[in-house]
Structures are given as structure tokens and as C-alpha cells.
Design an enzyme around this catalytic site. Structure first.
Site, short mmCIF file in Angstrom:
data_model
loop_
_atom_site.label_atom_id
_atom_site.label_comp_id
_atom_site.label_asym_id
_atom_site.label_seq_id
_atom_site.Cartn_x
_atom_site.Cartn_y
_atom_site.Cartn_z
N SER A 65 0.82 -1.22 0.00
CA SER A 65 0.00 0.00 0.00
C SER A 65 0.85 1.26 0.00
O SER A 65 0.51 2.24 -0.67
CB SER A 65 -0.94 -0.01 1.21
OG SER A 65 -1.88 -1.06 1.10
N HIS A 126 7.94 -4.07 4.94
CA HIS A 126 8.36 -3.15 6.00
C HIS A 126 9.86 -3.20 6.25
O HIS A 126 10.44 -2.25 6.79
CB HIS A 126 7.64 -3.48 7.30
CG HIS A 126 6.17 -3.19 7.28
ND1 HIS A 126 5.64 -1.99 7.67
CD2 HIS A 126 5.12 -3.94 6.87
CE1 HIS A 126 4.33 -2.01 7.52
NE2 HIS A 126 3.99 -3.19 7.04
N ARG A 156 2.29 -11.97 8.04
CA ARG A 156 1.27 -11.20 7.34
C ARG A 156 1.68 -10.92 5.91
O ARG A 156 0.90 -11.06 4.98
CB ARG A 156 1.02 -9.89 8.10
CG ARG A 156 -0.13 -9.06 7.58
CD ARG A 156 -0.27 -7.83 8.45
NE ARG A 156 -1.29 -6.94 7.97
CZ ARG A 156 -2.40 -6.64 8.62
NH1 ARG A 156 -2.64 -7.21 9.79
NH2 ARG A 156 -3.27 -5.78 8.14
N ARG A 258 9.86 1.08 6.26
CA ARG A 258 8.52 1.67 6.11
C ARG A 258 8.10 2.27 7.45
O ARG A 258 8.13 1.59 8.48
CB ARG A 258 7.53 0.60 5.65
CG ARG A 258 6.10 1.08 5.56
CD ARG A 258 5.26 0.11 4.77
NE ARG A 258 3.85 0.22 5.14
CZ ARG A 258 2.87 -0.42 4.52
NH1 ARG A 258 3.15 -1.21 3.50
NH2 ARG A 258 1.62 -0.29 4.91
N PRO A 259 7.69 3.53 7.47
CA PRO A 259 7.49 4.23 8.74
C PRO A 259 6.24 3.85 9.52
O PRO A 259 6.26 3.85 10.75
CB PRO A 259 7.40 5.71 8.32
CG PRO A 259 7.89 5.78 6.92
CD PRO A 259 7.62 4.44 6.32
N ASP A 260 5.13 3.56 8.85
CA ASP A 260 3.84 3.61 9.52
C ASP A 260 3.71 2.66 10.70
O ASP A 260 3.10 3.00 11.71
CB ASP A 260 2.68 3.43 8.53
CG ASP A 260 2.75 2.12 7.76
OD1 ASP A 260 3.86 1.58 7.58
OD2 ASP A 260 1.69 1.63 7.31
N HIS A 402 -5.72 -10.13 4.52
CA HIS A 402 -4.57 -10.47 5.36
C HIS A 402 -4.90 -11.50 6.43
O HIS A 402 -3.99 -12.10 7.01
CB HIS A 402 -4.01 -9.21 6.03
CG HIS A 402 -3.09 -8.42 5.16
ND1 HIS A 402 -2.00 -8.96 4.53
CD2 HIS A 402 -3.09 -7.09 4.83
CE1 HIS A 402 -1.37 -8.02 3.85
NE2 HIS A 402 -2.02 -6.88 4.00
N HIS A 440 -2.49 -2.84 -5.19
CA HIS A 440 -1.78 -4.13 -5.28
C HIS A 440 -2.82 -5.23 -5.13
O HIS A 440 -3.97 -4.97 -4.78
CB HIS A 440 -0.71 -4.26 -4.19
CG HIS A 440 -1.26 -4.09 -2.79
ND1 HIS A 440 -1.96 -5.08 -2.15
CD2 HIS A 440 -1.22 -3.04 -1.93
CE1 HIS A 440 -2.33 -4.65 -0.95
NE2 HIS A 440 -1.91 -3.40 -0.79
#
EC number: 5.4.2.12
Length: 532
Positions: A65, A126, A156, A258-260, A402, A440
Site C-alpha cells: 500500500s 516493511h 502477514r 517503512r514508517p507507519d 490479510h 496491489h
């Protein structure tokens, strides 16, 4: 003076809605989707690529995403941090990385511990396991004597028990270079929450910062014991394996790129004014994050952000036009921060609305998620008649996909299909144009080749449907728009600008998906009318 309502361009991103021709174990093909089926049959459509080099990732790497929205919003293929960091490890330039060298110089004279925190996964969404091994090699070269690895298992973006081979690979590398030890174990459900479920993060934080409650078994024995209880990688409870707590004077490298899903744990470890659960600030810490998680964090960044100019949101703002972004919690950063090239601050005239996601342990328990509320918000924005561009994300196919539970994923897909009917009705009132696509694949593959639940993304293409509105006709086509069949996500922004009759900036190297108009103009297509 009252202005006529604007006929908007509405970009609908069906997160995780991929295309796979086989029907078996395909939540999208098996679900009842009369709206999408009719749109696909009547309107111009194509399949676009969302993975690997088409989105700036290595060959064979599935999209995600973050990458998807970044490419859509940028209108160009954006080289991803996964590639940047992997290249730095491969060519040895990571050994000259100033942020990492500074950290090593600070802890080496004191013989303090170096803590490596991150998702131990080959998923590449990530983090990547190769990056952890590269950091171990860096620590060896830099003369660091004690390296503590805090293992976060995936399950995941990978198979649900891929944590075991990952841990064995780490141990092999430790044995090879004679440096490093795995001291804690936690599933990403706890250590990488991004929805302010602080009770989860607190459990991971407490295990990482205290030597109390050491299990006494090896990390593989602990992991296998959880597997035997049918607890798989994502949901492994935080467990202390060996001594090695994070203490004042230590160094920490958080190697997620990946930050989130890295932010919340970072806030707890570094922010002096942190108040989301009780904890004593560990200070001083030499702290480096691989990428910039949040400009407010008091940390050094190993790989500085790439500046992207003339992205879609910026171009819309420069034209003096208004735009609206909406998603529920799970995908809100994607239609804002990532869509805007990593910028937190909205552009002039950009309005955002966050719809809270339901508070459930896993989304198979609520496959409708907050799609209805998202739709109500977006329809209200459209019918105001003031926005030239509306961007909405429906999280359901991805988030429920997921879970690996087919029936729930089918319900998620059917929910989104119903929401499209209401959304299209609002767009029809203003004669707007709609682009429906995805970032995706995911829900189109729910079982792997071995018959086990598939919980990760895919490398499959995704659909794109263009519904040309009466009030937003594409110049020069006479209602007979044709789409290219070799497109990718980077081509969506130039397509939107063409529909809006806005020049495409040179920085956007994507190409409009709309084929040049033929000389002979054919009769306009009769629009589909949705019965509600």
C-alpha cells in the site's frame, strides 16, 4: 455569486483488489460483485502492474500500500527504500553511512549494547532480513562487542510460520561472524501496531526494556511452543528470551524502512513527552532509524527522504483547485502522507477526512470495516460540488485478505461493491468521471500452493476502469475512450491530469493510460445507471 458545481474526477482505490483468472480460492471472483461486473463489461478497462520494477522494487517483489500510493501520487516510478538500502549493503557504501558510524562511535568506547529492532522477514514490505544481516556485518567491522536482536515475526506479508526459517537464518549468520544474540521475540501484532492500540505496544516495549521474566528456553523452542498452540508469527506474545534490555547509554537501530508501523514503538522509546502509557524515559540513547519515521522524533536517520516535486496533489493545488482525501484509519496515511510523497502537511485546498476503523482484534470479525461511513463521507464531499479531485481508499479487500479467511474476504469484497453503487450515484449527479483501481493484489489469492492460508500481497495485476462522466468529457475522444494494456500505477496521475486538461509536468514520467484519439469519432457510450 453562486458557481456551478464542479464535475469531479474521483479516484477510487480498492486496496488489495487484484486480478487472477482462476476462480478457486479467489475471494474477488467468488464474491457477488454486480456493480464491478457491470462496470467492467460496459466501460473502458485494463489491467495495470503494481509490483517489482514497475513500482521501484526488486524483480519479483510484491507491491504494497505504501509503495502503491506513492507511485500513484507521484506519477512516476519511485525507487523504493528497499532497493536503496539493499544496494548500499551490496556495494559496501553502508559502511560509510554517517548516521550509523556516529552511533557506533558513541557506544563503542563504553562497550554499550547495540540493539537491532525490526521485522525479521523476507517479505520486503516493511523490512528485509538481508538488512538485519548487513547491520550485523557493520557492527562486526565497527568493533561493537555486544549486539542484541529484538526479533519481530511477520506472518502477514509472509507465510504464517516463516518466522522459524528466518530465525534459523539469523542464528546461522550469528554463528558465522561470532557476534549477536536474539534476546526478545514478539509478533508484529504487538510491536508494530499503527492504530494507537497502545496496550499492544506496551507489551512489546516492556519486554524490550526489562530483563524480568526470562523464558529460559531457546528462541526456536519458544516459537515452536507457540506454533503448537496454533499461535502463528503475527500474534506471538512478546517474550524475553535472554538478558539484554535496552538501557541508558545503549545504541538502537530500528531497521524497518517503512514508517507507519514503526512509529508507535519509536515514540515510546524516544519521546520525552510520551503519555500513551506509563514508562520511564530511557536516556541517553543513541538512536538511528533507517528512514524518516516522523520529523519530530529525536533520532538520526540513516537514509534521508527523497524529495519528489510536482506530484499530483501539488499540481492540483498549483492550479488553484480543491481536492478531498478520505480513508478509514488503516489506510488514511496512504491517501495522505504516502500519496503526497511523504509529506505530512496537506497542500493548499486539500481537505482530509479520517474515518475510524472498527476496534477488533482481526478484521475477519468485521469484514465490512468502516466502508459505509467512508462512502457517506465521500458522497457528501462530492455533492458539495467544490472538489476537482476526490481520492478514496476502501481498505476491506486488503485488511480482511490479510487474515487468510476466505469467507470473510468475500464479505469484504461484497461490501465494497455495494458501496460503489452509492458512490457512483453521487458522481452521476454532477457528471463526474471515475477511475476505479487498486494499489496491489491480495484478496484474489487466499490459499498458497501448499493449501495453507495465504495472508500476504501478490504480484498480480489490478483492474482499472474509467467511467467517463457527462460533465467531464475527455477532450478529443467523443465518448470513445480506449485504454492502454501496458500500464502501471505511475500512469494514473498523468491520466487524471489529462482528464482535467492540466499539462503533465516533466517530472511525471508516467504516461496517460488513455490512447490517443482516433480520427473517426464514434458514438458515445450509454452510461450505466445504478439502481439503489
Amino acid at each position: 455569486m453562486t458557481h456551478a458545481p464542479i464535475s469531479p474526477v474521483v479516484l477510487v482505490i480498492l486496496d488489495g483488489w487484484g486480478y487472477r483468472p482462476q476462480r478457486s480460492d479467489n475471494a474477488i471472483a467468488m464474491a457477488k460483485t454486480p456493480i464491478m461486473d457491470s462496470l467492467w463489461e460496459v466501460y473502458p478497462h485494463t489491467l495495470i502492474r503494481t509490483s517489482a520494477k514497475d513500482v521501484g522494487l526488486p524483480e519479483g517483489q510484491m507491491g504494497n500500500s505504501e509503495v502503491g500510493h506513492l507511485n500513484i501520487g507521484a506519477g512516476r516510478v519511485v525507487p523504493q527504500e528497499l532497493v536503496r538500502i539493499s544496494d548500499a549493503i551490496e556495494d559496501g557504501s553502508i559502511q560509510q553511512n554517517q548516521a550509523l558510524l556516529k552511533l557506533c562511535a558513541e557506544i563503542r568506547p563504553k562497550k554499550s549494547k547495540l540493539h537491532l529492532i525490526g521485522l525479521c522477514s523476507e517479505g520486503g514490505v516493511h523490512s528485509h532480513l538481508d538488512h538485519l544481516l548487513g547491520l550485523l556485518d557493520l557492527a562486526k567491522v565497527q568493533g561493537i562487542s555486544d549486539v542484541c536482536i529484538h526479533v519481530i515475526t511477520d506472518g502477514r506479508d509472509t507465510n504464517v510460520t516463516d518466522g522459524m526459517p528466518a530465525i534459523k537464518r539469523i542464528q546461522e549468520h550469528i554463528n558465522k561472524i561470532k557476534l549477536g544474540r536474539m534476546v526478545t521475540l514478539s509478533g508484529r501484532y504487538y510491536a508494530m501496531d499503527r492504530d494507537r492500540r497502545w496496550d499492544r505496544v506496551e507489551k512489546a516495549y516492556n519486554v524490550m526494556t526489562s530483563d524480568q521474566g526470562i523464558d529460559g528456553r531457546s528462541i526456536t523452542e519458544v516459537l515452536q511452543a507457540f506454533y503448537d498452540q496454533n499461535i502463528t508469527d503475527e500474534f506471538i506474545p512478546p517474550t524475553r528470551i535472554a538478558p539484554g534490555a535496552i538501557e541508558a547509554g545503549d545504541g538502537v537501530i530500528f531497521y524497518n524502512f517503512r514508517p507507519d508501523r514503526a512509529r508507535q514503538l519509536c515514540y515510546a522509546l524516544t519521546m520525552p513527552d510520551f503519555e500513551d502509557f506509563d514508562r520511564d524515559l530511557i536516556s541517553p540513547l543513541s538512536f538511528v532509524t533507517f528512514t524518516q519515521y516522523d520529523p519530530k522524533l529525536p533520532v538520526d536517520v540513516a537514509f534521508a527522504p527523497q524529495n519528489l516535486n510536482n506530484i499530483l496533489g501539488q499540481v492540483i493545488a498549483q492550479q488553484g483547485l480543491k481536492q478531498f482525501r478520505c480513508a478509514e484509519t488503516e489506510k488514511y496515511p496512504h491517501v495522505t502522507y504516502f500519496f503526497n510523497g511523504g509529506l505530512e502537511k496537506p497542500f493548499e485546498g486539500e481537505v482530509r477526512e479520517l474515518i475510524p476503523s472498527p476496534k477488533v482484534a482481526t478484521y475477519d470479525q468485521a469484514p465490512a470495516m468502516s466502508a459505509a461511513a467512508v462512502t457517506t463521507s465521500v458522497c457528501g464531499a462530492i455533492e458539495q460540488g467544490i472538489y476537482s479531485l476526490v481520492v478514496v481508499n476502501y481498505a476491506n479487500p486488503d485488511m480482511v485478505g490479510h487474515t487468510g479467511i476466505l469467507d470473510a474476504a468475500m464479505k469484504a469484497v461484497e461490501t465494497v461493491d455495494l458501496c460503489l453503487a452509492k458512490l457512483l450515484s453521487s458522481v452521476n449527479k454532477l457528471g463526474g468521471t471515475v477511475l476505479i483501481t487498486a494499489d496491489h493484489g491480495n484478496a484474489e489469492t487466499m490459499v498458497d500452493e501448499s493449501g495453507n492460508p495465504w495472508t500476504a500481497h501478490t504480484t498480480n495485476p489490478v483492474p482499472l476502469i474509467l467511467i467517463e462522466g457527462e460533465g467531464r468529457k475527455i477532450p478529443g475522444h467523443g465518448g470513445d475512450v480506449q485504454l492502454r494494456d501496458d500500464g502501471r500505477l505511475a500512469d494514473i496521475a498523468p491520466t487524471i491530469l489529462e482528464i482535467l486538461s492540466i499539462p503533465v509536468p516533466v517530472e511525471m514520467t508516467g504516461r496517460s493510460l488513455i490512447k490517443p484519439a482516433e480520427v473517426e469519432i464514434k458514438a458515445s457510450r450509454t452510461p450505466v445507471r445504478i439502481s439503489l
